[in-house]
Write an enzyme that holds these catalytic residues in place. Sequence first.
Site, PDB file in Angstrom:
ATOM      1  N   GLU A  25       0.301  -1.125   0.472  1.00 27.23           N
ATOM      2  CA  GLU A  25      -0.150   0.144  -0.027  1.00 27.23           C
ATOM      3  C   GLU A  25       0.832   1.591  -0.066  1.00 27.23           C
ATOM      4  OE1 GLU A  25      -2.782  -0.109   3.127  1.00 27.23           O
ATOM      5  OE2 GLU A  25      -3.641  -2.048   2.052  1.00 27.23           O
ATOM      6  N   GLU A  81      -4.917  -9.285   0.662  1.00 19.99           N
ATOM      7  CA  GLU A  81      -5.951  -8.256   2.054  1.00 19.99           C
ATOM      8  C   GLU A  81      -7.677  -8.165   1.591  1.00 19.99           C
ATOM      9  OE1 GLU A  81      -4.725  -5.161   4.611  1.00 19.99           O
ATOM     10  OE2 GLU A  81      -2.314  -5.095   4.382  1.00 19.99           O
TER      11      GLU A  81
HETATM   12  C1  FCB Z   1      -4.329  -2.047   5.706  1.00 22.21           C
HETATM   13  C2  FCB Z   1      -2.832  -2.478   6.117  1.00 22.21           C
HETATM   14  C3  FCB Z   1      -2.538  -3.600   7.241  1.00 22.21           C
HETATM   15  C4  FCB Z   1      -3.887  -2.886   8.345  1.00 22.21           C
HETATM   16  C5  FCB Z   1      -5.657  -3.465   7.773  1.00 22.21           C
HETATM   17  C6  FCB Z   1      -5.736  -2.853   8.277  1.00 22.21           C
HETATM   18  O1  FCB Z   1      -4.271  -0.796   4.925  1.00 22.21           O
HETATM   19  O2  FCB Z   1      -1.983  -2.946   5.379  1.00 22.21           O
HETATM   20  O3  FCB Z   1      -1.675  -2.378   7.898  1.00 22.21           O
HETATM   21  O4  FCB Z   1      -3.841  -1.725   9.035  1.00 22.21           O
HETATM   22  O5  FCB Z   1      -5.202  -2.433   6.632  1.00 22.21           O
END
Ligand code: FCB
Length: 460
Positions: A181, A363
């Site tokens: 990210e 994620e």
């Molecule tokens: C993302 C991050 C991770 C965590 C999630 C909830 O943006 O990559 O580290 O904080 O959100």
Amino acid sequence: MNLQTGPLERDDSSDSRKRLLPLGFVWGVSTSSYQIEGAEDADGRGPSVWDAFCRQPGRIANGDTGKIACDHYHRFAEDIALMRQLGVQAYRFSTAWPRLLPQGSGLPNEAGLAFYDRLIDGLLEAGIQPWLCLYHWDLPQALQDRGGWETRDIAGWYGDYAALVARRYGDRVRRFITFNEPSVFTLFGYGMAWHPPGLTDRSALHRAIHHVNLAHGAGVDAIRSIVPHAEIAAVHNVQPSRPVGTTPEDAAAARLLDAYWNRAFTEPQLLGRYPDELAPLMAPLVKPGDLERICRPVDWFGLNHSSPVYARADQAAPLGFAWADAPAGVRQSPIGWQFDPEAFRDTLLDLHRRYHLPIYVTENGAGAVETLDADGALDDRARVEFLHAYIGAMREAVANGADVRGYFVWSLLDNFEWGAGYANRFGLIHVDFATQRRTPKASAHWYARMIRADALETTI
Ligand code: FCB
């Protein structure tokens, strides 16, 4: 504890489950170094920017820090055993740059390198693929002191770090991720002051964006030259950017947030150009050959996505727009993230059309403020409902042609959630931070059964 037995939930046989995923689809879980490892001073680890940021009063809820976190550095074997119980095929983690190179460059720290040897070997013995991310935001403080992401030199420092990691682990790791990210840590660190280095400075933000992009290119080249069979990607958060109001100014704010959030890294890295909204602002930084250095061939696209984001016009804000909460009336999680599986489906389809790369969802998950019940269990129905709906939306995207090949839940464990400290929990496994006791939540049982059902489905 056995996470893999028990009846399938009625929901698991609903229509959305019937939409087949590609053969070899990878189910996994994700974590990151600073959020779980703890062991801040162990075995020669150098300070990271997050250590320092957490100690500044008022930065982190409740004054929390990652000093101990889940103590995963010492308890990784137990955590691998939990993953095995879940039945995941892959684990995405990050290496801590300050653990491997305490000064950020120069002399490597053998004890830090040996930790990830133990972790990787343990995963392979458990039949779990290690997916290694080189940067999940914990920059060595020593490099911050030398200019951090604002200095162009950092592309070289990062390239050397990537080469060290590739040389050490490339015999056992095939999946490498250059950055997690990039838009979050640059926008939040240099535009909103929510992450280190805590600035609200538009030109610093633009320098950081360009240098992260150059570092990505240098990292891809370093890994590729050392590990020819590597499968390399960056992980991007891509989320629809919506105006919170109906004015043309709010619409323009949402377009600008979209450029910084969704396209400032994907377009240069994958299309070889900055987005139209940012190109004139970036031009003074871009030297001849830079876009070729940034746009290196990668093998897949890592997507992090949990909800849409919102913007509103704010002429007084350094970037001319402000981050906004989701409007009242939309369905939200207890921590204020919008529940919108259709946005996830549409994002997958859109990325497929734009970039023509295999997509892995690296994620997806739901945060909550949770406590164990009187019996020491946690029935996190809202998270199960979230995961069920989002996985269903992903299946729909696949049915409509999106090339999605894997899915990782954020997160294996409750952990240090940046500015929210330990207040927001995202784990499938509950962690009692006083005792370090791990307790699988209902969602862990659900995920294990879902993976098992998917394996049965594909073997039929
Ligand atoms: C993302 C991050 C991770 C965590 C999630 C909830 O943006 O990559 O580290 O904080 O959100």
